[in-house]
Structures are given as structure tokens and as C-alpha cells.
Design a protein around this motif. Structure first.
Motif, PDB file in Angstrom:
ATOM      1  N   ARG A 274     -95.787 -84.229 -41.532  1.00 30.05           N
ATOM      2  CA  ARG A 274     -96.231 -84.390 -42.919  1.00 30.05           C
ATOM      3  C   ARG A 274     -95.679 -85.679 -43.512  1.00 30.05           C
ATOM      4  O   ARG A 274     -96.373 -86.412 -44.220  1.00 30.05           O
ATOM      5  N   PHE A 275     -94.407 -85.938 -43.215  1.00 28.21           N
ATOM      6  CA  PHE A 275     -93.791 -87.170 -43.721  1.00 28.21           C
ATOM      7  C   PHE A 275     -94.438 -88.387 -43.062  1.00 28.21           C
ATOM      8  O   PHE A 275     -94.701 -89.399 -43.719  1.00 28.21           O
ATOM      9  N   TYR A 276     -94.703 -88.279 -41.758  1.00 28.04           N
ATOM     10  CA  TYR A 276     -95.370 -89.359 -41.013  1.00 28.04           C
ATOM     11  C   TYR A 276     -96.721 -89.689 -41.646  1.00 28.04           C
ATOM     12  O   TYR A 276     -97.044 -90.857 -41.887  1.00 28.04           O
ATOM     13  N   THR A 277     -97.501 -88.652 -41.950  1.00 22.50           N
ATOM     14  CA  THR A 277     -98.839 -88.853 -42.519  1.00 22.50           C
ATOM     15  C   THR A 277     -98.762 -89.551 -43.868  1.00 22.50           C
ATOM     16  O   THR A 277     -99.533 -90.483 -44.160  1.00 22.50           O
ATOM     17  N   ALA A 278     -97.822 -89.115 -44.717  1.00 21.02           N
ATOM     18  CA  ALA A 278     -97.655 -89.735 -46.030  1.00 21.02           C
ATOM     19  C   ALA A 278     -97.174 -91.172 -45.891  1.00 21.02           C
ATOM     20  O   ALA A 278     -97.643 -92.074 -46.608  1.00 21.02           O
ATOM     21  N   ALA A 279     -96.239 -91.415 -44.984  1.00 16.72           N
ATOM     22  CA  ALA A 279     -95.697 -92.762 -44.805  1.00 16.72           C
ATOM     23  C   ALA A 279     -96.737 -93.726 -44.248  1.00 16.72           C
ATOM     24  O   ALA A 279     -96.764 -94.909 -44.614  1.00 16.72           O
ATOM     25  N   ARG A 280     -97.618 -93.220 -43.391  1.00 20.18           N
ATOM     26  CA  ARG A 280     -98.658 -94.075 -42.820  1.00 20.18           C
ATOM     27  C   ARG A 280     -99.637 -94.585 -43.887  1.00 20.18           C
ATOM     28  O   ARG A 280    -100.306 -95.596 -43.707  1.00 20.18           O
ATOM     29  N   LYS A 281     -99.711 -93.905 -45.028  1.00 19.46           N
ATOM     30  CA  LYS A 281    -100.539 -94.393 -46.131  1.00 19.46           C
ATOM     31  C   LYS A 281     -99.899 -95.609 -46.794  1.00 19.46           C
ATOM     32  O   LYS A 281    -100.574 -96.376 -47.488  1.00 19.46           O
ATOM     33  N   GLN A 282     -98.592 -95.763 -46.594  1.00 21.06           N
ATOM     34  CA  GLN A 282     -97.872 -96.900 -47.153  1.00 21.06           C
ATOM     35  C   GLN A 282     -97.821 -98.065 -46.171  1.00 21.06           C
ATOM     36  O   GLN A 282     -97.932 -99.222 -46.568  1.00 21.06           O
ATOM     37  N   VAL A 283     -97.609 -97.757 -44.912  1.00 25.72           N
ATOM     38  CA  VAL A 283     -97.437 -98.804 -43.901  1.00 25.72           C
ATOM     39  C   VAL A 283     -98.271 -98.454 -42.668  1.00 25.72           C
ATOM     40  O   VAL A 283     -98.022 -97.450 -42.012  1.00 25.72           O
ATOM     41  N   PRO A 284     -99.293 -99.242 -42.377  1.00 26.67           N
ATOM     42  CA  PRO A 284    -100.151 -98.930 -41.224  1.00 26.67           C
ATOM     43  C   PRO A 284     -99.459 -99.231 -39.899  1.00 26.67           C
ATOM     44  O   PRO A 284     -98.410 -99.885 -39.851  1.00 26.67           O
ATOM     45  N   SER A 285    -100.078 -98.757 -38.855  1.00 25.09           N
ATOM     46  CA  SER A 285     -99.565 -98.990 -37.511  1.00 25.09           C
ATOM     47  C   SER A 285     -99.471-100.489 -37.224  1.00 25.09           C
ATOM     48  O   SER A 285    -100.246-101.298 -37.753  1.00 25.09           O
ATOM     49  N   ILE A 286     -98.515-100.847 -36.383  1.00 24.69           N
ATOM     50  CA  ILE A 286     -98.353-102.246 -35.983  1.00 24.69           C
ATOM     51  C   ILE A 286     -99.296-102.508 -34.816  1.00 24.69           C
ATOM     52  O   ILE A 286     -98.996-102.165 -33.662  1.00 24.69           O
TER      53      ILE A 286
END
Length: 505
Positions: free
Chosen positions: A460-472
Motif C-alpha cells: 500500500r505504501f509502495y503504491t502511494a509512493a509510486r504516485k510521487q516518484v515513478p520507476s527509474i
């Protein structure tokens, strides 16, 4: 609505007032004591009794008697002469906290001010009118004289205030909000500035934000554990119970809860026998920082409800005592302790970053790069984290071990607590950026492993954080990612992710 009593303000209530803009009201019982204390001051003036700060000078001038007709001028001169703060202003939230804490302290009824003074403080607070207060210039004993003098200027219609997102001259803002400036009377100037509310307000903001960051550091560490396929045996409850520190036990429990159901963690002997200390010792290191934060919270809640004026008025004026409750040593030591505790959360986080990016320490792509060699990936993000933790080590030097005599050696030992509180805030900002780097690297590591294998909480935290910073997927200006991530960590409602609050023993 939060009712101030002068005795019962908690960190949780203060947080609602400072961050959620909850309105404040004053306890009738407290106002009764304020009136009684004020009556005592007026009797002293009328009877021409010699009492420090009412009809004498200040500091080394305490032996200079002031004629009755100059008592009000004395208070005005005090504020003008002491308003010599310099440097950048405190964050607006700190100014708001100072209004709250000064009102609460005066409401105890030992300072001899009129109710109107406290009511004006609360009017500013409830209308979100916050004095602009320079950060530098306080020794942290004789109170936070310079910062609180700038606060007092606002009550008088002088200086500048934050209002509706802008810095504006005070008097027009007060006029717009139908707030009458006050004319200081006997002792009121001294009562407003003789206190520890600058360092305590800064310390309160530090604690509120550090508590959230400490919780977040555990979630981010849990994601790193998944990215490195860490060993869960080190978090077994039995290990931590036999040592006996409650905070260590609780940290281990939260890590277990965060990683419950993960398919990315391992058992000892499955891939390796032991993990490095930066993973294996998370409960011991983070738990020790929680011990320090618990100490800080205890001291803050005492100081938030303390009478820190000088002199203090007892028994309806029969006893007026010059003492030293303005001395900031308790908060100075607490802030220095906090500095070390938060710096250590960043130190161990940076070491986990190294384990995420160093190909000699894991089986992930070197520096988490999508094309090692052509793309540098997270290489320099680790440099950034290393720089920040090194800076923190300098800032963590205790401010409280220093003292410089002032007022012609009358005030010959001071706390430097406000400096400690300010440095703690700087360390906190640096630490949040270090944890942002760890989070960005941790997200990338679990992406290589397979996010679908993460635990429910970390995913859940990963999903929310990915909205802030996309994959490299290719090199980019990672400074923007770090700043966006740290702002997200600062502003988020942690309760949206925190299903396992720190246990209260």
C-alpha cells in the motif's frame, strides 16, 4: 475547541491547534487566577513596593528604581530594546505554537498580566495572525528574550505578521480583524518575554514531525528489507523481550506487522545466515531513538504547562519571588538528545541505501540502474544521503554545553536551548531527505523483485509512493524526486498507513 487551563495542554492538543487550526478558548478558572494575580501587581504599584520587573530595571539594572509615572514606559522600552532578533524568521507554524504556549503559561495566573493580554494572544491565534519572529538572537536564559519581544510587538500593533499567506505590517491586519492593539502596563512586557516559549515551540514542532518521521522510517526500512530479501528471524519477539527495552520491542513488532505476509523476506540460512547491522539491528537502533523521543515528549509537556516568568506572584501578591524558571536547560538538553536520536535514524538509513545500491553487497543491478554503465541510476543519490548525514553530525554537537555570560555577568550561565532546537529542526529536514533517498531506492529494489510479492502494508505504501516518484527507467534529475518525496513524507497523514501505532506502556 481546545480549552486552555495553563496546566493540561498536551502535544496531541497542540498539534490540533497548530496544524489543524482548531480554535482555542480560555478556562474561566484560569482567568479568575489571572485577575487575582493582576490585582496583586496593581497593589504593588500603588503601594510603591520595590519589586523586580514592576518598578525596577532589568538584568544588571535590577537595582535601578523606576518612578511610578514611568512604569508603562518601562515596559514599552523593554520590548523595543529587546526586539533585536536577526536572521531568517521562524517557520509560521513555530510562531503559531509560540502564541499558544505563551497564552497557556500566562493563564496559570502567576505572571500578573491583565486578561486582555492573554485574550489578544488567543485572538491572533484564532484569526491565524502569526508574528514574524527572527530565529537568531536568543541565549535561552532570562527566557527567549529577543524572539518573544518580536511576538510582543505584534500585540502592540508593531512589527510584521504572517496573514493569509503573506507577510504584512501588523497594525492594518489587526484593524481588519477588529483586534485592538494593547498598551503594556506594569510587568506585562516582562511577563511576555521572560519564558522559554521560542525553544519550546520549536521543540514541539520538532517532536511532532520527528514522531511521524520515526514511524515512516520503520515502513521505509521494511521496504528495504523486502528489496534485500532480509531475514525476519532478527525481529522475533523473544529476542527483544529478553533485552527488555519497551521501545525496541515495539519497533520489532511494527516491523513484523509491516512485513506480515511478504514473499520477499527470508529466514536465517535460506539465503544467508545473518544480515548486516543496518537491517538486523533496526529494532535496537530505532528503538533507542524512540527512547529519546519519549524523553523529549515528557519534557515538552511539562514545559508547555510551566510558569517560566520572573518574578512569579504567589498568595495574592504577599509573596513575589525572583527565581530562574526562565532558564531553558531542561529543553536545551532535550533538544540536544533529540538531535542525536534523529541523526541516528538518518545514519542507519544511509547505510541501508548503500546496501541497496552497492553491487558487492546485493544481487540487484549495480546502483539500481536500468542500464548499468550507460545509466548511473541511484549512484549519486547515495552521495547526497552521505553528505546530509555528515552535515547532521556537525549539527548534532550539543548546544547546551556552551554558555556565554551576559548582562554584565549578572546572567552568567545560559542554556543555548533555542540554538539546540533550531539545529534539531535542521537535522530533521536533512533526515527526511535521507529517508526519501532510501525510499526511492527501496521502491526500485522491490520493483526488480516483484511488487506483487510485497506484504499488504508495504505494498500500500509502495503504491502511494509510486504516485510521487515513478520507476527509474532512465537517468533523470533525481533532485526533483528527492524533494517531492520528502515533501510527501512531511505532509502526509501518517494514520492512512499506520495500522500499528506505537504502544503506550
Amino acid at each position: 475547541m481546545i480549552e486552555l487551563t495553563g496546566h493540561t495542554l498536551t502535544v496531541e492538543e497542540a498539534k490540533k491547534v497548530i496544524y489543524d487550526k482548531e480554535k482555542v478558548t480560555l478556562s474561566p478558572v484560569g482567568l479568575l487566577k489571572v485577575n487575582q494575580s493582576r490585582d496583586a501587581v496593581e497593589r504593588i504599584v500603588k503601594e510603591q513596593r520595590i519589586v523586580y520587573g514592576i518598578n525596577t530595571g532589568f538584568g544588571k539594572f535590577s537595582d535601578v528604581l523606576i518612578d511610578q509615572e514611568h512604569v508603562e514606559e518601562l515596559q514599552l522600552n523593554l520590548i523595543h530594546s529587546h526586539a533585536c532578533g536577526v536572521g531568517d524568521h521562524f517557520p509560521e507554524k513555530v510562531s503559531r505554537a509560540m502564541l499558544l504556549l505563551r497564552a497557556n503559561a500566562l493563564l496559570k495566573g502567576y505572571s500578573g498580566v491583565r486578561p486582555a493580554v492573554i485574550e489578544t494572544l488567543i485572538a491572533l491565534l484564532n484569526k491565524s495572525i502569526h508574528p514574524v519572529i527572527p530565529q537568531q538572537g536568543s541565549l535561552g536564559a532570562s527566557g527567549d528574550l529577543a524572539p518573544l519581544s518580536h511576538l510582543a510587538l505584534a500585540l502592540m500593533g508593531e512589527g510584521e505578521v504572517f496573514y493569509k499567506g503573506e507577510i504584512q505590517p501588523t497594525l492594518p491586519v489587526l484593524s481588519k480583524e477588529d483586534i485592538m492593539p494593547i498598551t503594556l502596563q506594569a510587568k506585562e512586557g516582562l511577563a511576555l518575554i521572560n519564558g522559554t516559549q521560542a525553544m519550546t515551540a520549536m521543540g514541539l514542532i520538532n517532536y511532532i514531525e520527528a514522531e511521524q518521521l520515526a514511524y515512516q522510517s520503520e515502513m521505509i526500512a521494511a521496504i528495504t528489507i523486502e528489496g534485500l530479501q532480509g531475514i525476519m528471524d532478527a525481529f522475533d519477539e523473544d529476542i527483544h523481550i529478553v533485552r527488555g527495552y519497551p521501545q525496541q520491542i515495539e519497533t520489532a513488532q511494527r516491523i513484523r506487522n509491516h512485513l506480515d505476509g511478504s514473499l520477499l523476506t527470508t529466514s536465517q540460512g535460506e539465503l544467508r545466515v545473518q544480515d548486516a547491522y543496518s537491517l538486523r539491528c533496526i529494532p535496537q537502533v530505532h528503538g533507542a531513538s524512540w527512547q529519546a523521543l519519549d524523553y523529549v515528549k515528557e519534557k515538552l509537556e511539562i514545559e508547555m504547562n510551566a510558569a517560566t516568568d520572573n518574578p512569579l506572584i504567589f498568595d495574592n501578591g504577599k509573596k513575589v519571588i525572583s527565581g530562574g524558571n526562565f532558564h531553558g536547560q531542561p529543553i536545551a538538553l532535550a533538544m540536544d538528545f533529540m538531535k542525536i536520536a534523529i541523526a541516528e535514524l538518518a545514519n542507519i538509513s544511509e547505510r541501508r541505501v548503500e546496501r541497496l545500491v552497492n553491487p558487492q553487497l546485493n544481487d540487484l543491478p549495480p546502483f539500481l540502474s536500468p542500464e548499468p554503465g550507460l545509466q548511473s541510476g541511484a549512484m549519486i543519490m547515495q552521495y547526497c544521503a552521505a553528505s546530509l548525514v555528515s552535515e547532521n553530525k556537525t549539527l548534532a554537537h550539543p548546544a547546551s554545553v556552551d554558555s556565554i555570560p551576559s548582562s554584565a555577568n549578572q546572567e552568567d550561565h545560559v542554556s543555548m536551548g533555542t540554538i539546540g532546537a533550531r539545529h534539531a529542526y535542521q537535522i530533521l529536514q536533512n533526515a527526511r531527505r535521507v529517508l526519501a533517498v532510501e525510499l526511492i531506492c527501496g521502491l526500485q529494489a522491490v520493483e526488480f523483485r516483484g511488487p506483487e510479492k510485497m506484504a499488504g502494508a508495504t505494498h500500500r505504501f509502495y503504491t502511494a509512493a509510486r504516485k510521487q516518484v515513478p520507476s527509474i527507467t532512465k537517468d533523470r534529475v533525481f533532485s526533483k524526486d528527492i524533494e517531492k518525496t520528502q515533501l510527501w513524507l512531511q505532509d502526509m497523514n501518517w494514520q492512512d498507513f499506520n495500522s500499528n501505532k506505537k504502544i503506550t506502556q
